[in-house]
Write an enzyme that holds these catalytic residues in place. Structure first.
Site, mmCIF file in Angstrom:
data_model
loop_
_atom_site.group_PDB
_atom_site.id
_atom_site.type_symbol
_atom_site.label_atom_id
_atom_site.label_comp_id
_atom_site.label_asym_id
_atom_site.label_seq_id
_atom_site.Cartn_x
_atom_site.Cartn_y
_atom_site.Cartn_z
ATOM 1 N N CYS A 72 -99.540 -33.830 51.061
ATOM 2 C CA CYS A 72 -98.517 -32.914 50.558
ATOM 3 C C CYS A 72 -97.162 -33.560 50.804
ATOM 4 C CB CYS A 72 -98.616 -31.558 51.255
ATOM 5 S SG CYS A 72 -97.381 -30.377 50.697
ATOM 6 N N ASN A 74 -93.908 -32.923 49.667
ATOM 7 C CA ASN A 74 -92.787 -32.067 50.059
ATOM 8 C C ASN A 74 -93.022 -31.431 51.422
ATOM 9 O OD1 ASN A 74 -91.013 -32.401 47.874
ATOM 10 N ND2 ASN A 74 -92.137 -30.917 46.631
ATOM 11 N N ASN A 158 -103.918 -37.871 47.021
ATOM 12 C CA ASN A 158 -104.743 -36.893 46.316
ATOM 13 C C ASN A 158 -104.769 -37.262 44.830
ATOM 14 O OD1 ASN A 158 -102.105 -36.159 45.770
ATOM 15 N ND2 ASN A 158 -102.187 -34.250 46.883
ATOM 16 N N ASN A 191 -104.528 -32.691 40.479
ATOM 17 C CA ASN A 191 -103.228 -32.136 40.157
ATOM 18 C C ASN A 191 -102.879 -32.576 38.742
ATOM 19 O OD1 ASN A 191 -101.978 -31.138 42.972
ATOM 20 N ND2 ASN A 191 -103.139 -33.010 43.310
ATOM 21 N N GLU A 209 -100.869 -27.534 40.268
ATOM 22 C CA GLU A 209 -101.378 -28.147 41.492
ATOM 23 C C GLU A 209 -102.759 -27.598 41.836
ATOM 24 O OE1 GLU A 209 -99.642 -29.214 45.949
ATOM 25 O OE2 GLU A 209 -98.413 -28.133 44.489
ATOM 26 N N CYS A 218 -93.635 -30.521 43.210
ATOM 27 C CA CYS A 218 -94.771 -31.136 43.899
ATOM 28 C C CYS A 218 -94.416 -32.584 44.177
ATOM 29 C CB CYS A 218 -96.035 -31.045 43.042
ATOM 30 S SG CYS A 218 -97.473 -31.880 43.766
#
Length: 274
Positions: A72, A74, A158, A191, A209, A218
């Site tokens: 992740c 952010n 990811n 995503n 997402e 994102c």
């Protein structure tokens, strides 16, 4: 159960944060889903800050559907700011499921995080079969029923699927996003980003997402889109990715290492009653 937590966001991509270094919080899937629900507390992801002997902390991320997320962007930037305020440090290093991530605090709530080198191999992304990951041949339709075929896949911790289209507004992402997220080509889901090239230095995007849905921003999608645009020679190696509430700047060095830089919010303490 009364829980102490924190809220932060990066350009509207928001998080509920639990600091497990002082008091460990255990939540099951149903409790994560409840907290993430916009009718309760509401967030895109839950983040757990855990103790580490070798790094500033270890981070675990959970999407709003209760599923684990390996990366992740952010969220990492937000927690880097969180830890920097605590430790009065300008460089923060985390261990995550996607690797060791280094962040720099640049002032005025600007945080830059190095997410490492993208992966392009079909097994690394992963994809369900060996195929040209720069064009998966997936067809999407715009609001007028006009088809577009493409799809660029890569992993930045990811899996991401990017479509470079003429106008992102021409596509109903809430409608097509769920099917694309669960496309058979992506065994771990993906995503989904619709990207519109504004210039060599600017890409406008909309993101669906996995495990969350439509997000205002994102970080890993910004990184993946910048890399794909650069590889396709559509943009420069430094590019702004424009979201609804602002832009994230992505830079790609000669070794394909990717940095993402942008604003994060201040930290808000909250109490949650489950």
């Amino acid at each position: 159960m009364n829980l102490r937590a924190y809220k932060m966001d990066g350009l509207g991509n928001d998080f509920v944060i639990f600091d497990n270094r002082k008091k460990v919080t255990h939540l099951d899937k149903s409790e994560i889903i409840k907290i993430a629900d916009r009718n309760f507390i509401g967030c895109d992801q839950l983040i757990f800050i855990n103790k580490s002997n070798d790094y500033d902390a270890e981070l675990d991320f959970y999407n709003s559907d209760g599923g684990n997320s390996t990366a992740c962007g952010n969220g990492t930037r937000c927690i880097a700011y969180f830890i920097s305020k605590e430790k009065n440090k300008e460089e923060i290093i985390f261990k995550t499921q996607s690797g060791v991530l280094k962040s720099k605090i640049l002032g005025n709530n600007i945080v830059e995080t190095n997410i490492g080198t993208p992966k392009f191999g079909w097994k690394e992304i992963p994809l369900s079969k060996e195929i040209d990951s720069t064009n998966l041949g997936i067809t999407i339709s715009d609001r007028d029923g006009i088809n577009f075929t493409g799809g660029y896949a890569l992993s930045v911790g990811n899996p991401h699927l990017i479509f470079f289209v003429n106008k992102v507004e021409n596509y109903d992402l809430p409608k097509i996003g769920p099917d694309l997220e669960k496309h058979s080509m992506f065994p771990e889901k993906c995503n989904v980003t619709l990207a519109e090239i504004e210039s060599k230095k600017l890409i406008k995007v909309k993101v669906w997402e996995r495990g969350v849905g439509i997000t205002k921003a994102c970080g890993t999608a910004a990184c993946a889109t910048a890399v794909a645009g650069y590889k396709k020679e559509l943009t420069q190696n430094i590019v702004d990715i424009q979201f609804e509430l602002g832009a994230i700047t992505i830079s790609i060095d000669k070794n394909n290492s990717v940095n993402m830089k942008g604003k994060v919010s201040e930290i808000k303490e909250i109490d949650i009653k489950i």
